[in-house]
Design an enzyme around this catalytic site. Structure first.
Site, short mmCIF file in Angstrom:
data_model
loop_
_atom_site.label_atom_id
_atom_site.label_comp_id
_atom_site.label_asym_id
_atom_site.label_seq_id
_atom_site.Cartn_x
_atom_site.Cartn_y
_atom_site.Cartn_z
N ASP A 107 0.79 -1.03 0.56
CA ASP A 107 -0.44 0.14 0.33
C ASP A 107 1.04 1.23 0.05
O ASP A 107 1.67 1.02 0.67
CB ASP A 107 -0.96 0.37 1.07
CG ASP A 107 -1.20 1.12 0.76
OD1 ASP A 107 -2.89 1.15 0.82
OD2 ASP A 107 -1.23 2.29 1.85
N GLU B 263 -5.03 2.33 -3.51
CA GLU B 263 -3.40 2.57 -3.76
C GLU B 263 -2.35 1.25 -3.12
O GLU B 263 -1.61 1.33 -3.30
CB GLU B 263 -3.30 3.73 -2.65
CG GLU B 263 -3.42 3.37 -1.27
CD GLU B 263 -4.57 3.88 -0.98
OE1 GLU B 263 -4.39 4.29 -0.14
OE2 GLU B 263 -5.15 4.47 -1.54
#
Length: 414
Positions: A274, A317
């Protein structure tokens, strides 16, 4: 656990642009003249090849009919010439079908057609039976042969005309040189036969050309449709922004790797990463800048994984790397290379160089584990890395440690 070896040399960034969301596929509806002519020639060659057994039977039939009316040497010479012509024709057809050359195929077909037509028409002048009934039988047989060959040369009207006019012209020449009281009537009948055959051949040729055009157009549409289906299939499994696989396809790949593990007992691990503080990038520089950052991160991650590995966008993300034939320790090394490649490579955003970091969770598949449990362990490891300060890697919990009932059952005496 926290990994901090010396950072590697900074690799050059190469951003892979995503696949377009839509793409217009243009279909050429008009077939080129060269393509149509080549298909016509090849279609005629195929028809000739298929009709060669019946052609040889017709040659034998004509020789049998003329036996006793024509000198044997003459029959043998004509039959030998037909055998040579058919052999050359067969070899040429094989070559033309393999090379698919329009110029040489058309020229060769024209030459062979001229030779063949002259052989059949030459039988009229060469044999020339003495009795009128035998002459009429020979003329009738040649006319029937010409009529039967119309469908073979239907796509090429010029070849059709050659196959009709040359033998018929030699029949007319034979009628004029062997004059009899019936010659005027036979000449009129032969001319009427010639005109009718030419009209019929051209009508058939036009119809065949129309069907051939339709067949070529259908073939082109099938190819275009297949390309469109392949594109739709790619759009269905690809992330529109980054060009890598999406979450839908990720689940399929994970399930296949689980099945492969059950069959071959090979290890497989996932690396869930992430981008840290990504919301701050969007808030500060805007969403277009954030999109470019995600594309840059994907490009960097690709430089650190193998071609057999799968990279997919898990959501937002977050990204997942599936590493087949990779145990947990090797997966931790891959994750560390990914972390260093991102944090040691400044990215340009709105003319400013910013340094990104990623938090990573690593989980090796445990035998008997469900897919969602596997992803869940990696996800918990990722968020543990974020709680512990970000820009770090965490190993996932052991699956059996989270199942006390199974662990106690394994340890209990039998």
């Amino acid at each position: 656990m926290h990994w901090k070896p010396n950072p590697p040399e900074t690799p050059e960034r190469s951003v892979e642009r995503p696949l377009p969301a839509t793409e217009t596929i243009e279909i050429e509806s008009q077939i080129s003249k060269e393509e149509l002519k080549l298909e016509k020639v090849l279609d005629v060659l195929l028809s000739i090849r298929c009709s060669m057994p019946s052609t040889m039977m017709t040659v034998i039939l004509l020789l049998c009919v003329m036996a006793g009316m024509v000198p044997s040497a003459l029959l043998a010479a004509w039959g030998g010439a037909q055998a040579v012509c058919q052999t050359i024709r067969y070899l040429f057809i094989r070559w033309a079908q393999r090379k698919r050359s329009l110029v040489w195929s058309a020229r060769g077909l024209l030459i062979i057609t001229l030779i063949d037509a002259n052989l059949w028409g030459g039988a009229v002048l060469a044999f020339r039976p003495t009795q009128l009934s035998h002459q009429i039988a020979l003329y009738l047989l040649i006319n029937i042969i010409c009529s039967a060959r119309i469908p073979i040369f239907a796509p090429l009207p010029l070849m059709q005309t050659i196959q009709i006019v040359i033998p018929t012209g030699m029949i007319l020449a034979g009628l004029c040189t062997s004059w009899s009281p019936l010659s005027p009537l036979l000449i009129v009948c032969e001319l009427a036969w010639l005109v009718n055959l030419v009209r019929l051949s051209w009508r058939i040729g036009n119809r065949v050309e129309g069907s051939l055009l339709l067949r070529l157009e259908n073939a082109r549409l099938v190819v275009a449709l297949q390309e469109a289906l392949n594109q739709v299939r790619q759009l269905a499994i690809r992330d529109a922004l980054t060009g890598i696989y999406n979450r839908y396809h990720l689940i399929d790949v994970l399930q296949r790797e689980i099945d492969n593990h059950h069959r071959h007992l090979t290890p497989v691990s996932i690396v869930l990463l992430d981008v840290d503080h990504f919301k701050k990038i969007n808030d500060t520089h805007g969403h277009p800048a954030g999109d470019r950052v995600l594309q840059d991160v994907v490009a960097l991650v690709k430089t650190q994984i193998r071609s057999i590995d799968t990279l997919a966008r898990y959501g937002g993300e977050e990204f997942v790397c599936i590493l087949p034939n990779t145990a947990e320790e090797a997966a931790l090394s891959v994750a560390e290379r990914i972390r260093l490649s991102v944090c040691c490579q400044p990215l340009s955003v709105d003319g400013q160089d910013i340094t990104l970091t990623v938090s990573i969770g690593v989980a090796e598949y445990a035998p008997g584990e469900l897919l969602q449990s596997w992803l869940g362990r990696a996800d918990r490891a990722l968020y543990r890395a974020k709680r512990n300060g970000r820009n770090r890697i965490e190993r996932a919990d052991n699956w059996r440690n989270r199942l006390p009932s199974l662990a106690s059952a394994d340890e209990s005496p039998t």
